[in-house]
Scaffold this motif. Structure first.
Motif, PDB file in Angstrom:
ATOM      1  N   ALA A 180      30.365  37.445  31.671  1.00 57.69           N
ATOM      2  CA  ALA A 180      30.627  36.523  32.780  1.00 57.69           C
ATOM      3  C   ALA A 180      31.966  35.826  32.591  1.00 57.69           C
ATOM      4  CB  ALA A 180      29.495  35.506  32.895  1.00 57.69           C
ATOM      5  N   ASP A 181      32.252  35.400  31.362  1.00 61.44           N
ATOM      6  CA  ASP A 181      33.558  34.788  31.082  1.00 61.44           C
ATOM      7  C   ASP A 181      34.689  35.788  31.321  1.00 61.44           C
ATOM      8  OD1 ASP A 181      32.986  32.149  30.444  1.00 61.44           O
ATOM      9  OD2 ASP A 181      32.484  32.621  28.380  1.00 61.44           O
ATOM     10  N   SER A 182      34.460  37.039  30.935  1.00 56.99           N
ATOM     11  CA  SER A 182      35.485  38.062  31.156  1.00 56.99           C
ATOM     12  C   SER A 182      35.707  38.295  32.645  1.00 56.99           C
ATOM     13  CB  SER A 182      35.066  39.375  30.480  1.00 56.99           C
ATOM     14  OG  SER A 182      34.956  39.224  29.076  1.00 56.99           O
ATOM     15  N   GLY A 183      34.618  38.270  33.426  1.00 55.57           N
ATOM     16  CA  GLY A 183      34.759  38.407  34.873  1.00 55.57           C
ATOM     17  C   GLY A 183      35.589  37.286  35.468  1.00 55.57           C
ATOM     18  N   VAL A 184      35.395  36.063  34.982  1.00 55.56           N
ATOM     19  CA  VAL A 184      36.187  34.927  35.445  1.00 55.56           C
ATOM     20  C   VAL A 184      37.653  35.111  35.055  1.00 55.56           C
ATOM     21  CG1 VAL A 184      36.595  32.467  35.130  1.00 55.56           C
ATOM     22  CG2 VAL A 184      34.280  33.300  35.494  1.00 55.56           C
ATOM     23  N   GLU A 185      37.891  35.590  33.832  1.00 52.41           N
ATOM     24  CA  GLU A 185      39.265  35.840  33.400  1.00 52.41           C
ATOM     25  C   GLU A 185      39.934  36.884  34.287  1.00 52.41           C
ATOM     26  OE1 GLU A 185      41.058  34.388  31.248  1.00 52.41           O
ATOM     27  OE2 GLU A 185      39.842  33.538  29.640  1.00 52.41           O
ATOM     28  N   ILE A 186      39.194  37.928  34.671  1.00 50.05           N
ATOM     29  CA  ILE A 186      39.742  38.961  35.544  1.00 50.05           C
ATOM     30  C   ILE A 186      40.074  38.369  36.904  1.00 50.05           C
ATOM     31  CG2 ILE A 186      39.165  41.068  36.797  1.00 50.05           C
ATOM     32  CD1 ILE A 186      37.527  41.911  34.328  1.00 50.05           C
ATOM     33  N   ALA A 187      39.157  37.566  37.445  1.00 48.11           N
ATOM     34  CA  ALA A 187      39.402  36.937  38.746  1.00 48.11           C
ATOM     35  C   ALA A 187      40.610  36.013  38.685  1.00 48.11           C
ATOM     36  CB  ALA A 187      38.165  36.170  39.190  1.00 48.11           C
ATOM     37  N   LEU A 188      40.739  35.245  37.599  1.00 47.35           N
ATOM     38  CA  LEU A 188      41.862  34.327  37.454  1.00 47.35           C
ATOM     39  C   LEU A 188      43.172  35.095  37.349  1.00 47.35           C
ATOM     40  CD1 LEU A 188      42.707  31.377  37.183  1.00 47.35           C
ATOM     41  CD2 LEU A 188      42.284  31.540  34.727  1.00 47.35           C
ATOM     42  N   ALA A 189      43.162  36.219  36.623  1.00 47.08           N
ATOM     43  CA  ALA A 189      44.373  37.029  36.500  1.00 47.08           C
ATOM     44  C   ALA A 189      44.783  37.593  37.858  1.00 47.08           C
ATOM     45  CB  ALA A 189      44.137  38.162  35.498  1.00 47.08           C
ATOM     46  N   LYS A 190      43.806  38.024  38.653  1.00 46.13           N
ATOM     47  CA  LYS A 190      44.110  38.540  39.991  1.00 46.13           C
ATOM     48  C   LYS A 190      44.692  37.440  40.868  1.00 46.13           C
ATOM     49  CE  LYS A 190      40.763  42.320  40.166  1.00 46.13           C
ATOM     50  NZ  LYS A 190      39.571  42.874  40.855  1.00 46.13           N
ATOM     51  N   SER A 236      43.923  35.265  47.627  1.00 53.76           N
ATOM     52  CA  SER A 236      42.997  36.224  47.041  1.00 53.76           C
ATOM     53  C   SER A 236      41.665  35.575  46.706  1.00 53.76           C
ATOM     54  CB  SER A 236      43.602  36.851  45.782  1.00 53.76           C
ATOM     55  OG  SER A 236      43.840  35.855  44.793  1.00 53.76           O
ATOM     56  N   CYS A 237      41.493  34.324  47.103  1.00 53.25           N
ATOM     57  CA  CYS A 237      40.214  33.630  46.886  1.00 53.25           C
ATOM     58  C   CYS A 237      39.217  34.057  47.963  1.00 53.25           C
ATOM     59  CB  CYS A 237      40.417  32.113  46.896  1.00 53.25           C
ATOM     60  SG  CYS A 237      38.899  31.178  46.574  1.00 53.25           S
ATOM     61  N   THR A 238      38.855  35.340  47.963  1.00 52.69           N
ATOM     62  CA  THR A 238      37.867  35.902  48.881  1.00 52.69           C
ATOM     63  C   THR A 238      37.026  36.912  48.125  1.00 52.69           C
ATOM     64  OG1 THR A 238      39.330  37.691  49.594  1.00 52.69           O
ATOM     65  CG2 THR A 238      39.420  35.637  50.856  1.00 52.69           C
ATOM     66  N   ASN A 239      35.826  37.172  48.614  1.00 52.45           N
ATOM     67  CA  ASN A 239      34.955  38.132  47.953  1.00 52.45           C
ATOM     68  C   ASN A 239      35.557  39.534  47.957  1.00 52.45           C
ATOM     69  OD1 ASN A 239      33.085  36.113  47.481  1.00 52.45           O
ATOM     70  ND2 ASN A 239      31.956  36.510  49.352  1.00 52.45           N
ATOM     71  N   SER A 240      36.238  39.892  49.045  1.00 52.96           N
ATOM     72  CA  SER A 240      36.812  41.229  49.132  1.00 52.96           C
ATOM     73  C   SER A 240      37.953  41.425  48.134  1.00 52.96           C
ATOM     74  CB  SER A 240      37.323  41.487  50.554  1.00 52.96           C
ATOM     75  OG  SER A 240      38.316  40.528  50.904  1.00 52.96           O
ATOM     76  N   ALA A 241      38.657  40.327  47.824  1.00 50.05           N
ATOM     77  CA  ALA A 241      39.764  40.415  46.883  1.00 50.05           C
ATOM     78  C   ALA A 241      39.303  40.298  45.437  1.00 50.05           C
ATOM     79  CB  ALA A 241      40.798  39.327  47.178  1.00 50.05           C
ATOM     80  N   GLN A 242      38.035  39.948  45.226  1.00 52.92           N
ATOM     81  CA  GLN A 242      37.484  39.782  43.884  1.00 52.92           C
ATOM     82  C   GLN A 242      36.237  40.655  43.747  1.00 52.92           C
ATOM     83  OE1 GLN A 242      39.052  38.229  41.636  1.00 52.92           O
ATOM     84  NE2 GLN A 242      40.435  36.852  42.696  1.00 52.92           N
TER      85      GLN A 242
END
Length: 414
Positions: free
Chosen positions: A55-65, A73-79
């Motif tokens: 879960a932490d890694s998923g957050v890191e991936i989202a933050l990097a994007k 990019s703060c949308t479900n389709s972009a994440q």
């Protein structure tokens, strides 16, 4: 001992052995069950830790994007969801209109932002992690120094969308304290990861005396996401302060700019009044747009105001800017005051969508349109200002050039 007693003792012996076997078997079963339970608990604990790390890694991936693609990019389709190792994760991203932040973020205690929530599953366990990301754009930001002739005056641009328009406001001294020749702004060019365009919106001077001020509005456009640099030059090295703002949106376009260099309308000769007034021509019909047609502001939804002046103290700033007969208030995006270079520069803007009449509705017909500014401190009456007009601006995107995304409140909800 007779035979009957021997048989009875033998029976008790067998019974005791049987009971002992039962106790041993029960104990073994208990120990095995406990071992199985401990092993299951250990597996669950390990899976739970794996799920938390996933879960932490998923957050890191989202933050990097987000750092690469920006707040939009703060949308479900972009994440999208994903998988790592033996587990999977799913992301939910939603915009937050008002997020509590530290004052170092943007000079306020609230900011727009994004909430990212990641749920990770490993085996039979699931863990959820949330992260709030604030969109910080400090109002007190910019650059200052002495140069412009022997060294470039450089501002960095980091757009969040593929196409954007940047308005830079450069304030500079026309003369040295000891006098000498006047200096004016000369050229601008744009460099970086992707090349864009750079043009002059206005170049205006308050006067030609020792306290005179030069103000230049540079309009830069970008074509892709990446780091850009706007480089500006002066005819001679002078004290300067530079600020700017970036505007994004689908089809965002620079329409034109206005500054009156032949009168006091856009330069300071205001006496001792703390309320200063200037005027602009009807932007719907007069002036020349960036495309060469009549009307420097026709069809705009965004009005940008760049202000340049001398400063003596850090509190030498504008306190308000309004435009038109309705006194439409403008919003401060970025300012910088430097007592070491005795200059300050600010960028303000107003947004009015076309559905509400746009900026067109703020102009007076057939006569000049007033604008008002109020100021604090002991700001000199020498000032210079200009306007630029844009259209198709996304109202959620305007920000100062010095901006960043800052993670807040990384937590696991229960």
């Amino acid at each position: 001992m007779n035979a009957a007693m021997q048989r009875q003792r033998g029976a008790f012996t067998y019974l005791a052995i049987l009971l002992l076997l039962v106790v041993v078997a029960t104990s073994m079963r208990f120990l095995l069950s406990a071992a199985e339970a401990n092993n299951y608990a250990a597996v669950i604990h390990a899976q739970s830790l794996q799920a938390l790390m996933l879960a932490d890694s998923g957050v890191e991936i989202a933050l990097a994007k987000m750092r690469n693609a920006g707040p939009l990019s703060c949308t479900n389709s972009a994440q999208p969801s994903g998988a790592l190792g033996a587990g999977s994760y799913s992301l939910v991203a939603s915009q937050i209109s008002s997020m509590a932040v530290a004052s170092s973020c943007n000079g306020l205690l609230t900011s727009k932002g994004c909430r990212i929530q990641t749920q990770a599953n490993v085996g039979a366990t699931a863990r959820t992690v949330s992260l709030d990301v604030a969109y910080c754009s400090p109002t007190e930001a910019g650059s200052s120094g002495f140069g412009g002739y022997t060294s470039n005056i450089t501002q960095k641009i980091t757009p969040y969308q593929a196409n954007s328009v940047v308005v830079s406001n450069l304030a500079f001294r026309r003369k040295l304290d000891s006098g000498g020749p006047n200096a004016s702004a000369t050229t601008c060019n744009q460099t970086g990861t992707y090349a864009g365009t750079c043009t002059q919106g206005w170049n205006i001077e308050s006067s030609s005396g020792l306290n005179s001020v030069g103000g230049r509005g540079t309009i830069a456009t970008t074509t892709s996401i990446g780091d850009y640099y706007v480089n500006q030059n002066l005819e001679a090295d002078r004290n300067y302060v530079a600020v700017g703002a970036i505007f994004e949106g689908t089809g965002v376009t620079y329409l034109g700019a206005y500054a009156d260099g032949s009168s006091a309308s856009n330069k300071g000769t205001t006496g001792t009044s703390n309320i200063v007034m200037g005027q602009v021509t009807d932007g719907r019909s007069s002036g020349t747009s960036a495309t060469g047609t009549a009307g420097w502001c026709k069809g705009a939804d965004t009005l940008v105001f760049g202000f340049s002046a001398k400063s003596f103290n850090t509190n030498d700033t504008l306190t308000s800017v309004t435009f038109g007969a309705v006194n439409m208030p403008l919003v401060l995006l970025e300012r910088y005051t430097s007592i070491y270079t005795d200059m300050y520069s600010e960028v303000w803007y107003a947004y009015k969508p076309a559905s509400s009449g746009g900026i067109d509705s703020l102009f007076a017909s057939g006569v000049p349109t007033d604008f008002h500014i109020t100021k604090s401190g002991v700001t000199t009456d020498q000032w210079a200002a200009g306007f630029a007009c844009l259209k198709n601006v996304d109202p959620a995107t305007p920000r100062g050039l010095v901006s960043f995304m800052q993670p807040y409140n990384w937590w696991e909800p229960y």
